[in-house]
Write a protein that holds these residues in place. Structure first.
Motif, PDB file in Angstrom:
ATOM      1  N   UNK A  76       0.821  -1.211   0.000  1.00  0.00           N
ATOM      2  CA  UNK A  76       0.000   0.000   0.000  1.00  0.00           C
ATOM      3  C   UNK A  76       0.857   1.264   0.000  1.00  0.00           C
ATOM      4  N   UNK A  77       2.063   1.173   0.545  1.00  0.00           N
ATOM      5  CA  UNK A  77       2.950   2.333   0.596  1.00  0.00           C
ATOM      6  C   UNK A  77       3.991   2.312  -0.521  1.00  0.00           C
ATOM      7  N   UNK A  78       3.780   1.463  -1.522  1.00  0.00           N
ATOM      8  CA  UNK A  78       4.762   1.332  -2.590  1.00  0.00           C
ATOM      9  C   UNK A  78       5.846   0.343  -2.202  1.00  0.00           C
ATOM     10  N   UNK A  79       6.704   0.006  -3.166  1.00  0.00           N
ATOM     11  CA  UNK A  79       7.770  -0.968  -2.920  1.00  0.00           C
ATOM     12  C   UNK A  79       8.688  -0.507  -1.796  1.00  0.00           C
ATOM     13  N   UNK A  80       9.170   0.725  -1.891  1.00  0.00           N
ATOM     14  CA  UNK A  80      10.130   1.233  -0.897  1.00  0.00           C
ATOM     15  C   UNK A  80       9.482   1.389   0.466  1.00  0.00           C
ATOM     16  N   UNK A  81       8.292   2.016   0.506  1.00  0.00           N
ATOM     17  CA  UNK A  81       7.622   2.219   1.781  1.00  0.00           C
ATOM     18  C   UNK A  81       7.253   0.922   2.463  1.00  0.00           C
ATOM     19  N   UNK A  82       6.794  -0.063   1.691  1.00  0.00           N
ATOM     20  CA  UNK A  82       6.431  -1.347   2.267  1.00  0.00           C
ATOM     21  C   UNK A  82       7.663  -2.078   2.799  1.00  0.00           C
ATOM     22  N   UNK A  83       8.785  -1.946   2.102  1.00  0.00           N
ATOM     23  CA  UNK A  83      10.013  -2.567   2.577  1.00  0.00           C
ATOM     24  C   UNK A  83      10.446  -1.948   3.907  1.00  0.00           C
ATOM     25  N   UNK A  84      10.345  -0.630   4.029  1.00  0.00           N
ATOM     26  CA  UNK A  84      10.706   0.037   5.283  1.00  0.00           C
ATOM     27  C   UNK A  84       9.781  -0.399   6.414  1.00  0.00           C
ATOM     28  N   UNK A  85       8.495  -0.571   6.107  1.00  0.00           N
ATOM     29  CA  UNK A  85       7.566  -1.063   7.119  1.00  0.00           C
ATOM     30  C   UNK A  85       7.938  -2.486   7.545  1.00  0.00           C
ATOM     31  N   UNK A  86       8.349  -3.308   6.592  1.00  0.00           N
ATOM     32  CA  UNK A  86       8.765  -4.679   6.902  1.00  0.00           C
ATOM     33  C   UNK A  86       9.975  -4.662   7.838  1.00  0.00           C
ATOM     34  N   UNK A  87      10.971  -3.846   7.530  1.00  0.00           N
ATOM     35  CA  UNK A  87      12.151  -3.756   8.397  1.00  0.00           C
ATOM     36  C   UNK A  87      11.786  -3.185   9.768  1.00  0.00           C
ATOM     37  N   UNK A  88      10.883  -2.216   9.779  1.00  0.00           N
ATOM     38  CA  UNK A  88      10.465  -1.633  11.064  1.00  0.00           C
ATOM     39  C   UNK A  88       9.794  -2.689  11.938  1.00  0.00           C
ATOM     40  N   UNK A  89       8.939  -3.522  11.344  1.00  0.00           N
ATOM     41  CA  UNK A  89       8.281  -4.584  12.116  1.00  0.00           C
ATOM     42  C   UNK A  89       9.306  -5.575  12.655  1.00  0.00           C
ATOM     43  N   UNK A  90      10.359  -5.853  11.884  1.00  0.00           N
ATOM     44  CA  UNK A  90      11.408  -6.750  12.356  1.00  0.00           C
ATOM     45  C   UNK A  90      12.151  -6.164  13.557  1.00  0.00           C
ATOM     46  N   UNK A  91      12.365  -4.860  13.540  1.00  0.00           N
ATOM     47  CA  UNK A  91      13.035  -4.203  14.667  1.00  0.00           C
ATOM     48  C   UNK A  91      12.144  -4.244  15.912  1.00  0.00           C
ATOM     49  N   UNK A  92      10.835  -4.104  15.702  1.00  0.00           N
ATOM     50  CA  UNK A  92       9.908  -4.196  16.832  1.00  0.00           C
ATOM     51  C   UNK A  92       9.959  -5.592  17.440  1.00  0.00           C
ATOM     52  N   UNK A  93      10.053  -6.621  16.593  1.00  0.00           N
ATOM     53  CA  UNK A  93      10.152  -7.998  17.087  1.00  0.00           C
ATOM     54  C   UNK A  93      11.453  -8.225  17.839  1.00  0.00           C
ATOM     55  N   UNK A  94      12.546  -7.700  17.320  1.00  0.00           N
ATOM     56  CA  UNK A  94      13.857  -7.863  17.945  1.00  0.00           C
ATOM     57  C   UNK A  94      14.700  -6.634  17.633  1.00  0.00           C
ATOM     58  N   UNK A  95      14.995  -5.804  18.638  1.00  0.00           N
ATOM     59  CA  UNK A  95      15.762  -4.569  18.394  1.00  0.00           C
ATOM     60  C   UNK A  95      17.157  -4.806  17.826  1.00  0.00           C
ATOM     61  N   UNK A  96      17.658  -6.041  17.894  1.00  0.00           N
ATOM     62  CA  UNK A  96      18.992  -6.329  17.342  1.00  0.00           C
ATOM     63  C   UNK A  96      18.991  -6.445  15.826  1.00  0.00           C
TER      64      UNK A  96
END
Length: 531
Positions: A181-201
């Motif tokens: 929904x946020x485009x390729x780049x925006x969706x990728x950043x959301x994916x990485x952000x969710x991974x950081x929320x799961x594990x800050x490392x």
């Protein structure tokens, strides 16, 4: 409601609300054999209540004149037959419910067969539980057709399943559209952000160009960082895998764990294979791993990659993949022209001689002698000259002090690339690419857990009960202990004898079983000034 569904619509039939009336009409159409739709809904302006609803057969009315006259590339067949079948409900304000005041149940078109009732649009619906099952089946990469067949078998046939295989594909497509929904780049950043929320490392890095477009991407999760801290002494890196939607180079940093199985240290999507891109990637890789440089790194013969390694990995030995070198040798080494019937045999001898130069010489003098002999057998020496300039990166005699764990090629990368092909397609968008790469990575980690389970379950096989082997069997994993025990056995079977000089000795390896080995079977090493 199930009891109401068995009735035939008739004047005077009452419902609590319009939704109940609609569900009754849908159920009636489903068991009779016609599709349904809502024709109109009237709402009071005074209190915003629904005053009446008209439910009709899907064949009601005619296609608009504009649609029938317009010539389209893909012709859509006519489905409207001006069918009069309908049910009209109106609000009874005195009682507060809805009463059927007009019903027509005759149709002017053939009804569907019972075997095809489940294909009608009004009868197809994906419930929340089914949606969860569809997404769960898609996550491990089960094909929609195979997953749909499994769901059909579980409910006893397609008649009992409330959706079709096409509905499944459409649902998955809608999920992917929402993910982007946020485009390729925006969706990728959301994916990485969710991974950081799961594990800050979890770590990722992006490189932008002058127009602030993303060019290079690197990421590493917590397990990759921990594995590199333990097993990051020998690293292989390769960018030959390119099955992503934009055909961008995809590279993975790999190594060996305690079970000599592939472990992952980081991954990257690059814009191109230039020195600048590789330099940024290698610097980012070191920053993610606290600046720890590997002792040895193996790559292919990419010139830009080699220049970047020389700049960034200043404390690492850079080795070239022997597999790629042999492939190039097959292409470039043509023997001196001789008799036609001997050409194939001569070419085989040339490749054997080159392989011997790569693996068969332990001292530099014998290597140089063998390489000069090889030159005399080769017609064109341009490639030989170029590969000779980097002999320190592939010849055995120059790598005696290199810490390599037995690795001499990027075979780890090639093997992992083959595993990726089972899960990745070239038409994947960035989110599907990242998720399916995560699945491939999880397979490797599951295999490591399986090896850990087997290691704790089985006792090591000790050929001798010496204190050193007992201690090693308690510390090493089974595969490492087997290698150690083999070397230990060879050391116990070694004996030395004096040669012609006072300080010259020959070390001969025999057999612990008392077998007499022939000179060609037993290795001999001569040591000068051994004392």
């Amino acid at each position: 409601m199930a009891e109401v569904d068995m009735k035939v619509p008739e004047v005077g039939l009452r419902f609590k609300n319009p939704d109940e009336g609609w569900l009754f009409w849908v159920a009636y159409g489903g068991r009779t054999g016609f599709d349904v739709r809502k024709r109109c809904t009237n709402v009071s302006k005074m209190d915003s209540k629904v005053t009446s609803c008209r439910y009709v057969c899907s064949n009601e009315g005619h296609r608009t004149k504009r649609q029938t006259e317009h010539v389209t590339r893909c012709f859509r067949a006519e489905t409207r037959t001006d069918c009069k079948a309908r049910m009209v409900i109106s609000l009874d304000r005195g009682v507060g419910n809805y009463e059927v005041n007009d019903v027509v149940i005759e149709h002017n078109h053939p009804l569907h067969l019972p075997e095809t009732f489940h294909l009608m649009k009004s009868q197809r619906k994906i419930s929340e539980l089914q949606a969860f099952e569809i997404e769960t089946a898609d996550d491990p990469g089960i094909r929609p057709k195979a997953a749909h067949e499994l769901a059909t078998r579980q409910v006893g046939g397609p008649l009992n399943l409330s959706y079709t295989c096409r509905d499944r594909k459409n649902y998955l497509q809608s999920i992917r559209q929402r993910e982007l929904a946020f485009g390729q780049a925006g969706s990728m950043l959301m994916y990485f952000h969710d991974k950081i929320v799961e594990n800050p490392s979890f770590q990722y890095a992006l490189q932008l160009d002058c127009e602030e477009h993303i060019t290079n991407i690197f990421w590493a999760d917590a397990k990759m960082i921990l594995d590199y801290a333990h097993f990051g002494d020998v690293v292989t890196f390769d960018t030959t895998f390119g099955t992503n939607k934009e055909y961008r180079p995809f590279g993975v940093f790999l190594g060996l764990n305690q079970f000599r199985e592939t472990t992952i240290f980081g991954a990257a999507l690059l814009f191109d294979k230039t020195q600048a891109s590789f330099t940024w990637l290698f610097e980012t890789f070191l920053a993610a791993h606290n600046g720890k440089q590997p002792k040895t790194i193996y790559t292919d013969q990419d010139a830009a990659m080699g220049k970047a390694i020389k700049i960034v990995f200043t404390k690492s030995y850079h080795g070239l993949c022997t597999f790629h070198i042999m492939q190039n040798a097959v292409k470039h080494l043509s023997p001196v022209k001789g008799k036609e019937e001997d050409e194939g045999e001569e070419e085989s001898h040339v490749l054997s001689d080159f392989s011997a130069c790569m693996f068969g010489h332990e001292d530099e003098a014998s290597f140089e002698e063998a390489f000069q002999i090889l030159r005399s057998k080769v017609h064109k020496q341009t490639w030989l000259d170029s590969i000779y300039k980097v002999k320190e990166k592939w010849a055995e005699c120059y790598m005696r002090n290199v810490f390599s764990l037995g690795v001499r090629s990027t075979q780890l990368s090639e093997s992992f690339n083959n595993a990726l092909k089972n899960h990745l397609k070239s038409n994947f968008d960035i989110i599907r690419f990242l998720k399916h790469f995560e699945r491939s990575m999880q397979e490797k980690r599951d295999k490591e857990l399986q090896s850990e389970f087997e290691a704790r379950k089985k006792l090591p096989r000790r050929l001798m009960c010496t204190p050193m082997l007992v201690q090693a069997s308690q510390v090493y994993t089974p595969v490492i202990f087997e290698a150690f025990q083999s070397e230990y056995e060879r050391s116990m079977a070694a004996c030395a004898r004096v040669l012609d000089g006072e300080h010259n000795y020959a070390v001969v390896v025999g057999s612990l079983l008392g077998e007499v080995l022939t000179p060609s079977q037993r290795p001999v090493w001569a040591y000068r000034n051994a004392v």
